[in-house]
Design a protein around this motif. Structure first.
Motif, PDB file in Angstrom:
ATOM      1  N   UNK A 211       0.812  -1.229   0.000  1.00 35.99           N
ATOM      2  CA  UNK A 211       0.000   0.000   0.000  1.00 35.99           C
ATOM      3  C   UNK A 211       0.840   1.271   0.000  1.00 35.99           C
ATOM      4  N   UNK A 212       1.977   1.249   0.682  1.00 34.55           N
ATOM      5  CA  UNK A 212       2.863   2.421   0.691  1.00 34.55           C
ATOM      6  C   UNK A 212       3.475   2.635  -0.688  1.00 34.55           C
ATOM      7  N   UNK A 213       3.851   1.547  -1.350  1.00 37.25           N
ATOM      8  CA  UNK A 213       4.375   1.654  -2.714  1.00 37.25           C
ATOM      9  C   UNK A 213       3.356   2.317  -3.631  1.00 37.25           C
ATOM     10  N   UNK A 214       2.117   1.890  -3.535  1.00 34.17           N
ATOM     11  CA  UNK A 214       1.079   2.431  -4.412  1.00 34.17           C
ATOM     12  C   UNK A 214       0.849   3.917  -4.133  1.00 34.17           C
ATOM     13  N   UNK A 215       0.779   4.276  -2.866  1.00 35.50           N
ATOM     14  CA  UNK A 215       0.580   5.680  -2.506  1.00 35.50           C
ATOM     15  C   UNK A 215       1.720   6.547  -3.040  1.00 35.50           C
ATOM     16  N   UNK A 216       2.957   6.108  -2.840  1.00 34.33           N
ATOM     17  CA  UNK A 216       4.101   6.898  -3.286  1.00 34.33           C
ATOM     18  C   UNK A 216       4.193   6.932  -4.809  1.00 34.33           C
ATOM     19  N   UNK A 217       3.753   5.881  -5.469  1.00 34.50           N
ATOM     20  CA  UNK A 217       3.751   5.892  -6.930  1.00 34.50           C
ATOM     21  C   UNK A 217       2.840   6.986  -7.461  1.00 34.50           C
ATOM     22  N   UNK A 218       1.651   7.107  -6.896  1.00 33.61           N
ATOM     23  CA  UNK A 218       0.714   8.147  -7.320  1.00 33.61           C
ATOM     24  C   UNK A 218       1.275   9.530  -7.022  1.00 33.61           C
ATOM     25  N   UNK A 274      -4.201  15.042 -18.048  1.00 32.95           N
ATOM     26  CA  UNK A 274      -3.218  13.962 -18.099  1.00 32.95           C
ATOM     27  C   UNK A 274      -2.935  13.413 -16.708  1.00 32.95           C
ATOM     28  N   UNK A 275      -2.768  14.291 -15.739  1.00 35.84           N
ATOM     29  CA  UNK A 275      -2.513  13.844 -14.363  1.00 35.84           C
ATOM     30  C   UNK A 275      -3.716  13.083 -13.815  1.00 35.84           C
ATOM     31  N   UNK A 276      -4.926  13.585 -14.105  1.00 34.69           N
ATOM     32  CA  UNK A 276      -6.142  12.884 -13.661  1.00 34.69           C
ATOM     33  C   UNK A 276      -6.226  11.499 -14.294  1.00 34.69           C
ATOM     34  N   UNK A 277      -5.911  11.408 -15.603  1.00 33.12           N
ATOM     35  CA  UNK A 277      -5.970  10.122 -16.301  1.00 33.12           C
ATOM     36  C   UNK A 277      -4.949   9.139 -15.739  1.00 33.12           C
ATOM     37  N   UNK A 283      -5.249   3.855  -9.998  1.00 31.63           N
ATOM     38  CA  UNK A 283      -6.271   3.347  -9.085  1.00 31.63           C
ATOM     39  C   UNK A 283      -7.093   2.222  -9.728  1.00 31.63           C
ATOM     40  N   UNK A 284      -7.258   2.286 -11.045  1.00 30.54           N
ATOM     41  CA  UNK A 284      -8.114   1.304 -11.728  1.00 30.54           C
ATOM     42  C   UNK A 284      -7.400  -0.019 -11.946  1.00 30.54           C
ATOM     43  N   UNK A 285      -6.106   0.010 -12.274  1.00 29.28           N
ATOM     44  CA  UNK A 285      -5.409  -1.209 -12.663  1.00 29.28           C
ATOM     45  C   UNK A 285      -4.286  -1.590 -11.699  1.00 29.28           C
ATOM     46  N   UNK A 286      -3.505  -0.607 -11.238  1.00 32.14           N
ATOM     47  CA  UNK A 286      -2.376  -0.936 -10.368  1.00 32.14           C
ATOM     48  C   UNK A 286      -2.864  -1.349  -8.988  1.00 32.14           C
TER      49      UNK A 286
END
Length: 293
Positions: A211-218, A274-277, A283-286
């Motif tokens: 979960x931390x990886x995902x948050x930092x990726x965004x 672009x940032x929104x997409x 959020x949709x796939x990762x």
């Protein structure tokens, strides 16, 4: 648990009003103005704006220089995110081990987050200077090997390293917090079973930090697209030959120097979309591969 409530609604409104005012003044109002300018064209010598619909966007999407800016921005975002998160993870893994002076290392690795982007750019401008900085020694040994003033690839590499260095401290804080949230009993049990440091990191720590990886990726990807102006402006000013002319810097160049307010506004709308997409895609796939329990 009892819910907090106000007997007088005006007290609640009074407490919320400053935050709402800040959001309106610094977010909603500029956004509405950008949308207005993106679909209009200012008349020569003043005289109001003329509605042109999607003409500003059509000109942008048929401009090869704009697509070069998009390409450079994508390269910069991917490279800085990967480099910053990779280095932050390595540093967090070392700082999490209670070695001698580990508290000093933790504080020292957090400090760079407080450094402003222009200051980072000026520092790296000296470090990467081919004639006076630390890299001048490389050119002394191998003449002409490093020249970010004339070589666009060198300049982009310099901007990427500076941008990644700026983001490392932020990622380090969250990675270290994620590591410290893992119960010590789990790591001790793995150690007693004979697992080495690398095996414990790969099989235990990294999955629990998903979960931390995902948050930092965004956060890192968003920051790479929107918070790179100061570094580019102080390091390369978009050059050489627009090799580091990122999308956010091109908005500034066209709007404040070229006085093309409508074109700059259209670029800002495209950047926002672009940032929104990208955020939606993550959020949709990762996030499907992320486990929170």
């Amino acid at each position: 648990m009892r819910r907090a409530y106000f007997k007088n609604n005006w007290i609640a409104a009074l407490m919320v009003a400053p935050q709402l005012l800040i959001i309106f003044v610094f977010f909603y109002w500029p956004t509405s103005q950008a949308i207005y300018w993106a679909f209009t064209l200012e008349q020569p010598w003043g005289g109001g704006n003329e509605w042109v619909g999607f003409e500003n966007f059509r000109q942008l999407l048929t401009d090869s220089q704009y697509w070069d800016s998009v390409r450079v921005s994508v390269i910069y975002a991917i490279a800085t995110t990967a480099l910053a998160m990779g280095m932050a993870l390595i540093l967090a893994l070392f700082a999490d081990r209670q070695l001698t002076g580990y508290k000093f290392y933790r504080v020292g690795l957090i400090w760079p987050y407080a450094v402003a982007a222009p200051a980072v750019g000026l520092s790296f401008r000296f470090i990467f200077n081919p004639s006076a900085g630390l890299f001048s020694y490389i050119n002394h040994l191998f003449p002409g090997l490093w020249d970010p003033i004339m070589n666009g690839s060198h300049a982009l590499f310099m901007v990427i390293v500076a941008g990644a260095w700026k983001q490392i401290a932020y990622s380090f804080i969250f990675f270290l917090a994620a590591l410290q949230s893992i119960p010590r009993s789990l790591t001790e049990a793995c150690a007693m079973d004979g697992s080495g440091v690398l095996r414990r990191m790969w099989d235990l720590q990294l999955p629990l930090m998903a979960p931390t990886f995902f948050f930092l990726l965004v956060i890192n990807i968003t920051d790479s697209f929107t918070d790179s102006f100061g570094i580019v402006d102080t390091l390369t000013v978009g050059g050489p030959a627009r090799a580091t002319n990122l999308m956010v810097y091109k908005i500034y160049e066209d709007g404040f120097r070229g006085l093309d307010y409508s074109g700059a506004a259209a670029q800002s709308i495209i950047l926002m979309l672009l940032v929104i997409a990208l955020t939606f895609f993550q959020f949709r796939f990762v996030e499907r591969r992320i486990h929170y329990s």
